[in-house]
Write a protein that holds these residues in place. Structure first.
Motif, mmCIF file in Angstrom:
data_model
loop_
_atom_site.group_PDB
_atom_site.id
_atom_site.type_symbol
_atom_site.label_atom_id
_atom_site.label_comp_id
_atom_site.label_asym_id
_atom_site.label_seq_id
_atom_site.Cartn_x
_atom_site.Cartn_y
_atom_site.Cartn_z
ATOM 1 N N ASP A 266 -117.819 42.725 55.072
ATOM 2 C CA ASP A 266 -119.008 42.241 54.349
ATOM 3 C C ASP A 266 -120.214 43.042 54.829
ATOM 4 N N THR A 267 -120.514 44.128 54.116
ATOM 5 C CA THR A 267 -121.583 45.024 54.542
ATOM 6 C C THR A 267 -122.948 44.349 54.518
ATOM 7 N N ALA A 268 -123.187 43.495 53.524
ATOM 8 C CA ALA A 268 -124.477 42.803 53.440
ATOM 9 C C ALA A 268 -124.696 41.926 54.668
ATOM 10 N N LEU A 269 -123.647 41.247 55.109
ATOM 11 C CA LEU A 269 -123.733 40.419 56.309
ATOM 12 C C LEU A 269 -123.996 41.290 57.537
ATOM 13 N N SER A 270 -123.305 42.409 57.617
ATOM 14 C CA SER A 270 -123.481 43.324 58.740
ATOM 15 C C SER A 270 -124.917 43.829 58.827
ATOM 16 N N GLY B 195 -116.517 38.868 69.038
ATOM 17 C CA GLY B 195 -116.889 38.880 67.632
ATOM 18 C C GLY B 195 -115.823 38.266 66.750
ATOM 19 N N THR B 196 -114.567 38.629 66.987
ATOM 20 C CA THR B 196 -113.462 38.118 66.175
ATOM 21 C C THR B 196 -113.290 36.614 66.342
ATOM 22 N N LEU B 197 -113.261 36.158 67.586
ATOM 23 C CA LEU B 197 -113.066 34.731 67.847
ATOM 24 C C LEU B 197 -114.224 33.893 67.313
ATOM 25 N N SER B 198 -115.441 34.405 67.467
ATOM 26 C CA SER B 198 -116.608 33.678 66.961
ATOM 27 C C SER B 198 -116.564 33.564 65.448
ATOM 28 N N TYR C 1 -115.366 32.265 58.849
ATOM 29 C CA TYR C 1 -115.663 33.359 57.930
ATOM 30 C C TYR C 1 -114.381 33.826 57.262
ATOM 31 N N ASP C 2 -114.518 34.393 56.085
ATOM 32 C CA ASP C 2 -113.359 34.982 55.433
ATOM 33 C C ASP C 2 -113.028 36.316 56.109
ATOM 34 N N VAL C 3 -112.022 37.006 55.596
ATOM 35 C CA VAL C 3 -111.571 38.246 56.230
ATOM 36 C C VAL C 3 -112.702 39.273 56.318
ATOM 37 N N ALA C 4 -113.413 39.472 55.224
ATOM 38 C CA ALA C 4 -114.502 40.453 55.203
ATOM 39 C C ALA C 4 -115.597 40.073 56.190
ATOM 40 N N GLY C 5 -115.924 38.785 56.259
ATOM 41 C CA GLY C 5 -116.951 38.320 57.186
ATOM 42 C C GLY C 5 -116.529 38.484 58.632
ATOM 43 N N ARG D 68 -123.729 29.509 59.531
ATOM 44 C CA ARG D 68 -122.776 30.565 59.880
ATOM 45 C C ARG D 68 -123.502 31.817 60.379
ATOM 46 N N PHE D 69 -124.583 32.149 59.702
ATOM 47 C CA PHE D 69 -125.307 33.365 60.070
ATOM 48 C C PHE D 69 -125.876 33.239 61.483
ATOM 49 N N LEU D 70 -126.528 32.129 61.782
ATOM 50 C CA LEU D 70 -127.103 31.934 63.108
ATOM 51 C C LEU D 70 -126.009 31.867 64.169
#
Length: 311
Positions: free
Chosen positions: A105-109, A230-233, A239-243, A50-52
């Motif tokens: 999700d701030t950590a993800l950001s 970004g949203t569509l990807s 991803y969940d809502v925060a992600g 997911r991250f990549l």
């Protein structure tokens, strides 16, 4: 006034700018690196696929969408060059703020910003040359400016990689010093950039003000497309809502300061490219704030509905 006139405008910089601009680029990247820590890359191990995928949405998805938008809008070559440069820049730290503000999700950001900033040392110059080569008007403009690919990539890689490595080293070994130095270097870099841009635009003020409305509309459309990518990807990556909010802001908020320095230093300050990049830099702050406000409002509506349906 026709915005095509911007193609012929070159922002005239003060004597010594060819020395000052690389220094500004190094200062800005150093400031970014002071906020990058090894722990920021933890998401790569936790959720690698997911991250990549999210990182690819920014590094590949946005430039690809930008290329498609260019064929739809058919802007003047200099505007197209600016759009491509913006799309190839790494994410900005402002995305972390908007993500936090919108309860994302701030950590993800933070992880995505750190990754794109690190990758920028090599990928940004290569990406700019690659994507411009796929759009004939921008490619012809780059050829006219006589940008040599290999020296351009090597010079940009060194200017980006060295301050990035030094800044990350200080952030790792001396976090308190990095915390103190970052706002100082960031303010110095942005102030120096602002002085050079304002001074250069002043000589063509009438033309820039006459075409600002049209250029701003293009920047707004481009920014909206970036948020959409970004949203569509994020949805495609489940991803969940925060992600989803994190990825949306990460793709929609770009380090336009870096883009401006590249355009002024490497592409002779082509008027249209500098104009749309500068307007992008201002507009994405407004659009990011409005989107964060929309997300907060959406949360409030959902909370009210949950309260009404609760037993």
């Amino acid at each position: 006034m026709d915005i095509a006139a911007l193609d012929a405008v070159q922002i005239e910089l003060a004597p010594g700018s060819q020395v000052i601009l690389p220094m500004l680029l190094a200062v800005l990247m150093f400031a970014v690196a002071l906020n990058v820590h090894v722990a920021d890359f933890a998401m790569v191990k936790q959720r690698p696929v997911r991250f990549l995928g999210a990182a690819a949405a920014q590094i590949l998805g946005l430039p690809l969408a930008t290329l498609g938008l260019l064929y739809v809008l058919n802007p003047p070559p200099s505007i197209a060059l600016g759009m491509i440069v913006v799309a190839c820049c790494p994410g900005g730290n402002v995305s972390n703020f908007f993500t936090h503000l919108s309860r994302g999700d701030t950590a993800l950001s933070v992880s995505l910003t750190a990754t794109s900033s690190l990758a920028a040392a090599l990928l940004t110059p290569i990406s700019i040359l690659f994507w411009t080569s796929l759009y004939a008007p921008a490619d012809a403009l780059v050829d006219a400016i006589e940008v040599s690919p290999i020296p351009f990539v090597l010079q940009m890689t060194v200017l980006l990689a060295v301050p990035l490595a030094v800044g990350m080293g200080i952030a790792h070994r001396y976090p308190r010093l990095a915390h103190w130095l970052r706002p100082v270097f960031l303010a110095a870099g942005l102030f120096g950039l602002a002085v050079m841009v304002v001074g250069g635009v002043a000589s063509n003020w009438a033309l820039f003000t006459a075409t600002a409305g049209t250029v701003l509309v293009i920047a707004m459309i481009h920014n909206a497309v970036a948020f959409g990518v970004g949203t569509l990807s994020a949805r495609a990556l489940q991803y969940d809502v925060a992600g989803r909010r994190s990825v949306t802001f990460e793709v929609g908020i770009q380090n336009t300061g870096l883009g401006l320095v590249i355009l002024l230093g490497q592409f002779e300050g082509v008027g249209g490219a500098a104009a749309i990049t500068a307007l992008w830099a201002v507009w994405h702050l407004f659009s990011g704030g409005m989107l964060a406000g929309f997300y907060r409002g959406l949360d409030a509506v959902r909370a009210q509905k949950s309260a009404r349906t609760a037993p």
